[in-house]
Design a protein around this motif. Structure first.
Motif, short mmCIF file in Angstrom:
data_model
loop_
_atom_site.label_atom_id
_atom_site.label_comp_id
_atom_site.label_asym_id
_atom_site.label_seq_id
_atom_site.Cartn_x
_atom_site.Cartn_y
_atom_site.Cartn_z
N ALA A 142 27.50 -33.96 -25.64
CA ALA A 142 27.49 -33.37 -26.97
C ALA A 142 26.58 -34.17 -27.90
CB ALA A 142 28.90 -33.31 -27.55
N GLU A 143 25.92 -33.49 -28.83
CA GLU A 143 25.08 -34.15 -29.82
C GLU A 143 25.86 -34.52 -31.07
OE1 GLU A 143 21.89 -35.06 -29.51
OE2 GLU A 143 21.89 -34.35 -27.44
N SER A 144 27.02 -33.91 -31.23
CA SER A 144 27.85 -34.17 -32.41
C SER A 144 29.29 -33.80 -32.09
CB SER A 144 27.33 -33.38 -33.62
OG SER A 144 27.38 -31.98 -33.34
N GLY A 145 30.17 -34.06 -33.04
CA GLY A 145 31.57 -33.73 -32.86
C GLY A 145 32.29 -33.78 -34.18
N GLN A 146 33.61 -33.69 -34.13
CA GLN A 146 34.42 -33.72 -35.34
C GLN A 146 35.65 -34.58 -35.12
OE1 GLN A 146 35.22 -29.54 -36.13
NE2 GLN A 146 33.51 -29.43 -37.56
N LEU A 147 35.97 -35.36 -36.13
CA LEU A 147 37.22 -36.12 -36.15
C LEU A 147 38.25 -35.25 -36.86
CD1 LEU A 147 38.82 -38.77 -35.74
CD2 LEU A 147 37.98 -39.50 -37.98
N LEU A 148 39.32 -34.89 -36.10
CA LEU A 148 40.32 -33.99 -36.66
C LEU A 148 41.59 -34.69 -37.12
CD1 LEU A 148 38.40 -31.95 -35.19
CD2 LEU A 148 40.43 -30.57 -34.77
N GLY A 149 41.79 -35.94 -36.66
CA GLY A 149 43.02 -36.61 -37.07
C GLY A 149 43.02 -38.07 -36.70
#
Length: 237
Positions: free
Chosen positions: A140-147
């Protein structure tokens, strides 16, 4: 040996009771694929953000690690009646991954574990966790912190988690100003925090060691300490 063989051998070492010692993860020699979820005192039910989930294959074994109080004599001989429920789904929109970074605890594996000075009103420990390494691993080139789940023990005083991107100033991800061991939550965001391949999470723990006469060592017991920030990350795939 396969994980199943190792776990069956560990369980057979105590035929009078179920389970086996599993400090750190799932037991000595067992190689877990991941951590489906974490729980701490005060957390209640852990509900993942809508549209996300943790992948568990039909042949996977789920190992539940429970931390027992082995020092309270009044509890000797009591039975464990712990139960847990899992909500299953055939599929979800986005697959999430849990991580439990803690360089204070990890130092136990070194010849010279980190010690917290005793008798001090404030002792800080800080380290960086790089989620970009995971994003690269899954392509992946990016992602998200969800918690995030802040976690310390009885000497804990404060904890903050900051997102660092290049030369930009740190962005607050979590800030616990009055740590309470009996009130621990997995904080899931209404607006996920974007992550890049260069993102760093800076985790800083502050301890009050005035009640300790000797240096405080890292460990799983509440008389030891941890500097953990569980994180739930969803890669952009």
């Amino acid at each position: 040996m396969k994980n199943r063989d190792i776990m069956e051998a560990l369980d057979a070492e105590s035929p009078d009771r179920d389970g086996w010692p599993c400090f750190g993860a799932a037991g000595e020699g067992v190689q877990p694929r991941g951590i489906p979820v974490s729980w701490a005192p005060g957390q209640g039910i852990s509900e993942l953000p809508e549209g996300t989930g943790y992948r568990i294959a039909k042949d996977d074994w789920m190992i539940v690690q429970v931390h027992y109080n082995l020092t309270e004599e009044a509890l000797a001989g009591t039975e464990d009646k712990t139960k847990f429920n899992v909500r299953w789904a055939d599929s979800v929109e986005r697959e999430g991954h849990f991580f439990l970074p803690d360089d204070l605890l990890n130092s136990l594996a070194s010849p010279d574990p980190i010690e917290l000075a005793p008798g001090e009103p404030s002792v800080e420990f800080s380290f960086d966790f790089e989620p970009g390494n995971f994003l690269k691993y899954v392509g992946a080139e990016s992602g998200q912190l969800l918690g995030v789940l802040p976690h310390m023990h009885q000497y804990g005083r404060k904890q903050r988690v900051e997102l660092v991107e290049g030369d930009a100033g740190p962005q607050c991800v979590a800030d616990v100003q009055r740590w309470d061991f009996n009130w621990q939550l997995y904080y899931f965001y209404e607006q996920p925090i974007p992550l890049t391949l260069d993102s760093k999470l800076r985790i800083t723990c502050d301890y009050d060691t005035r009640g300790a006469k000797d240096p405080v060592l890292p460990g799983w017991g509440t008389s030891n300490e941890m500097c953990l920030a569980g994180v739930f990350i969803v890669p952009d795939l």
